[in-house]
Each structure stands twice: as structure tokens, then as C-alpha cells.
Design a protein around this motif. Structure first.
Motif, PDB file in Angstrom:
ATOM      1  N   THR A 196     -29.434  24.051 -29.271  1.00 35.44           N
ATOM      2  CA  THR A 196     -30.621  24.708 -28.735  1.00 35.44           C
ATOM      3  C   THR A 196     -31.345  25.384 -29.890  1.00 35.44           C
ATOM      4  N   GLY A 197     -32.644  25.146 -30.009  1.00 35.18           N
ATOM      5  CA  GLY A 197     -33.413  25.744 -31.101  1.00 35.18           C
ATOM      6  C   GLY A 197     -34.856  25.968 -30.709  1.00 35.18           C
ATOM      7  N   HIS A 247     -40.869  25.441 -33.625  1.00 34.48           N
ATOM      8  CA  HIS A 247     -41.642  26.243 -34.566  1.00 34.48           C
ATOM      9  C   HIS A 247     -43.129  26.192 -34.237  1.00 34.48           C
ATOM     10  N   GLY A 248     -43.721  27.363 -34.031  1.00 30.93           N
ATOM     11  CA  GLY A 248     -45.144  27.434 -33.726  1.00 30.93           C
ATOM     12  C   GLY A 248     -45.476  27.180 -32.275  1.00 30.93           C
ATOM     13  N   GLY A 249     -44.459  26.957 -31.425  1.00 33.13           N
ATOM     14  CA  GLY A 249     -44.719  26.660 -30.017  1.00 33.13           C
ATOM     15  C   GLY A 249     -45.287  25.270 -29.825  1.00 33.13           C
ATOM     16  N   GLY A 299     -38.123  28.847 -22.948  1.00 28.37           N
ATOM     17  CA  GLY A 299     -37.123  29.856 -23.266  1.00 28.37           C
ATOM     18  C   GLY A 299     -35.738  29.251 -23.376  1.00 28.37           C
ATOM     19  N   SER A 300     -34.803  30.040 -23.923  1.00 26.85           N
ATOM     20  CA  SER A 300     -33.447  29.531 -24.184  1.00 26.85           C
ATOM     21  C   SER A 300     -32.411  30.078 -23.207  1.00 26.85           C
ATOM     22  N   ARG A 301     -32.834  30.903 -22.273  1.00 25.45           N
ATOM     23  CA  ARG A 301     -31.866  31.498 -21.355  1.00 25.45           C
ATOM     24  C   ARG A 301     -31.328  30.451 -20.376  1.00 25.45           C
ATOM     25  N   THR A 302     -30.177  30.748 -19.775  1.00 24.25           N
ATOM     26  CA  THR A 302     -29.633  29.890 -18.728  1.00 24.25           C
ATOM     27  C   THR A 302     -30.608  29.878 -17.557  1.00 24.25           C
ATOM     28  N   VAL A 307     -43.835  25.927 -23.302  1.00 22.51           N
ATOM     29  CA  VAL A 307     -42.615  25.383 -23.918  1.00 22.51           C
ATOM     30  C   VAL A 307     -42.439  25.961 -25.322  1.00 22.51           C
ATOM     31  N   ASP A 308     -41.230  26.475 -25.601  1.00 23.07           N
ATOM     32  CA  ASP A 308     -40.960  27.019 -26.938  1.00 23.07           C
ATOM     33  C   ASP A 308     -39.552  26.704 -27.440  1.00 23.07           C
ATOM     34  N   THR A 309     -38.787  25.912 -26.671  1.00 22.97           N
ATOM     35  CA  THR A 309     -37.389  25.653 -27.008  1.00 22.97           C
ATOM     36  C   THR A 309     -37.046  24.193 -26.761  1.00 22.97           C
ATOM     37  N   ILE A 310     -36.209  23.636 -27.631  1.00 24.45           N
ATOM     38  CA  ILE A 310     -35.684  22.276 -27.439  1.00 24.45           C
ATOM     39  C   ILE A 310     -34.166  22.357 -27.393  1.00 24.45           C
ATOM     40  N   SER A 311     -33.555  21.572 -26.502  1.00 25.52           N
ATOM     41  CA  SER A 311     -32.097  21.503 -26.464  1.00 25.52           C
ATOM     42  C   SER A 311     -31.671  20.043 -26.311  1.00 25.52           C
ATOM     43  N   VAL A 312     -30.506  19.742 -26.884  1.00 25.90           N
ATOM     44  CA  VAL A 312     -29.923  18.396 -26.801  1.00 25.90           C
ATOM     45  C   VAL A 312     -28.462  18.565 -26.395  1.00 25.90           C
ATOM     46  N   VAL A 313     -28.041  17.840 -25.367  1.00 29.77           N
ATOM     47  CA  VAL A 313     -26.668  17.927 -24.857  1.00 29.77           C
ATOM     48  C   VAL A 313     -26.161  16.519 -24.594  1.00 29.77           C
ATOM     49  N   GLY A 314     -24.898  16.237 -24.942  1.00 29.19           N
ATOM     50  CA  GLY A 314     -24.282  14.954 -24.642  1.00 29.19           C
ATOM     51  C   GLY A 314     -23.601  14.356 -25.853  1.00 29.19           C
ATOM     52  N   LYS A 315     -23.070  13.140 -25.694  1.00 29.92           N
ATOM     53  CA  LYS A 315     -22.320  12.482 -26.765  1.00 29.92           C
ATOM     54  C   LYS A 315     -23.262  11.767 -27.722  1.00 29.92           C
TER      55      LYS A 315
END
Length: 198
Positions: A10-11, A14-16, A43-46, A124-132
Motif C-alpha cells: 500500500t502506498g 504522489h501528487g494525487g 485513503g489507506s485505512r481499512t 483517489v490518493d492511494t494504490i494497493s496490490v494484494v495477491g501472489k
């Protein structure tokens, strides 16, 4: 961001997110995967709202891709694309471009799909990647600034040759316009020296 990244990741973006911004993700899909996802979040919250989830799945052959939005604690209606361009065990390059109406998704250099906004993209201000998957690179490319065509200098009519400094220098997207009248007795013009030959 470069180098192998630990998943889940999760990150901050940059710059939105803004119109014309491109997010590029490259990596490798591990063998034996069942699914992975890339989220563009507010956001990065759950339980943060997710403007776009890209979710390749491998529970059937060929695989398929589900896209969706999570808002106010609920998932919306899924959009599905068959013939996934994310085969297990392969490398991939995914680009997401924000436009006024939608996200444009490109995979391995080819247009894959369009996903119309359900949440204003500027939230949108956050990107996340989950998985194999192994992620080797995530980059953010801002849109090119729009330069207005403004005169560098204003001058009275002059005969060539004429030289002048370019105020602020030459920048990407800047336009230089040369206007003039060819002398009636000129036989040719040299564009390198801007000189009309008599």
C-alpha cells in the motif's frame, strides 16, 4: 518506486490523481495463483472507498478480470472481461490513465478496457496490490502541462536577419510562431538563418 516490492503493498499516489495522470505497474504473476488485485483507493485505512479494483481471477480457464467499486461499505455491480491478459507465470505491464469520464486500462501495450468513474477520481490518493504477484516497478506520470501560445516578444516589422532571445527557454509543449512577409524581391529564404536572399 522500483525494485521488488513486498506484497501486500500500500502506498501513496504522489501528487494525487488528476486528469491525464498515468499509473504504471509492472511485475510477474506467480504460478498457482488464484487471484490478485490492484486497488485505487480513497485513503489507506481499512474499509476505505475503492474507486477502482482490478481483480484478475484464475478459478476457470481461461482466466477473467473483474472490475468494481467499493463505496460506503458496499461493493457495486461487477464488470467482467473474459480472456484475461494476465496469464499465470507471466510478466505483465499495466497502465491506468485517469480521464474525465473513466479509467483507461492498458495491458502489455494494448488497450484492455474502460471503466467509468463511480467515485470522483480526484478523491483517489492511494494504490494497493494484494495477491501472489511480484511487483518490480510502480511509476506515476503526470500530465504534460498545457502551454498557451503567447508571443515571446513583440516587435515592429523588420528585415531579416533578426535574432532574439527566447524568454524562459524552450520547453516541451511550447510553440514558437514566426510571422512575416517575404520581401517582394526575394529569390529564396533560408529557414536556418531566417534570411531572405535578394
Amino acid at each position: 518506486m522500483t525494485g521488488d516490492t513486498r506484497i501486500p503493498f500500500t502506498g501513496s499516489i504522489h501528487g494525487g490523481l488528476q486528469e491525464g495522470k498515468i499509473i504504471s505497474i509492472s511485475g510477474r504473476i506467480l504460478p498457482g495463483i488464484d487471484r490478485f488485485h490492484v486497488n485505487l483507493q480513497c485513503g489507506s485505512r481499512t474499509n476505505a472507498d475503492i474507486a477502482l479494483q482490478i481483480n484478475p481471477r484464475y478459478d476457470s480457464h481461461p482466466g477473467y478480470v473483474v472490475t468494481n467499486t467499493f463505496q460506503n461499505g458496499k461493493w457495486g455491480s461487477e464488470e467482467r472481461k473474459s480472456n484475461s491478459p494476465f496469464p499465470a507465470g507471466s510478466t505483465f505491464s499495466l497502465s491506468i490513465t485517469a480521464t474525465q469520464q473513466s479509467f483507461q486500462l492498458t495491458v502489455n501495450g494494448s488497450h484492455f478496457m474502460e471503466y467509468r468513474h463511480r467515485i470522483p477520481f480526484h478523491q483517489v490518493d492511494t494504490i494497493s496490490v494484494v495477491g501472489k504477484v511480484e511487483i518490480s516497478n510502480i511509476t506515476f506520470q503526470n500530465p504534460m502541462p498545457a502551454f498557451s501560445a503567447q508571443p515571446v516578444f513583440a516587435a515592429q516589422p523588420v528585415f531579416a536577419p533578426q535574432k532574439s532571445m527566447i524568454s524562459g527557454g524552450l520547453k516541451p509543449g511550447r510553440t514558437i510562431t514566426i510571422q512575416g512577409t517575404v520581401h517582394p524581391q526575394a529569390t529564396r529564404s533560408d529557414p536556418n538563418t531566417n534570411e531572405a536572399k535578394l
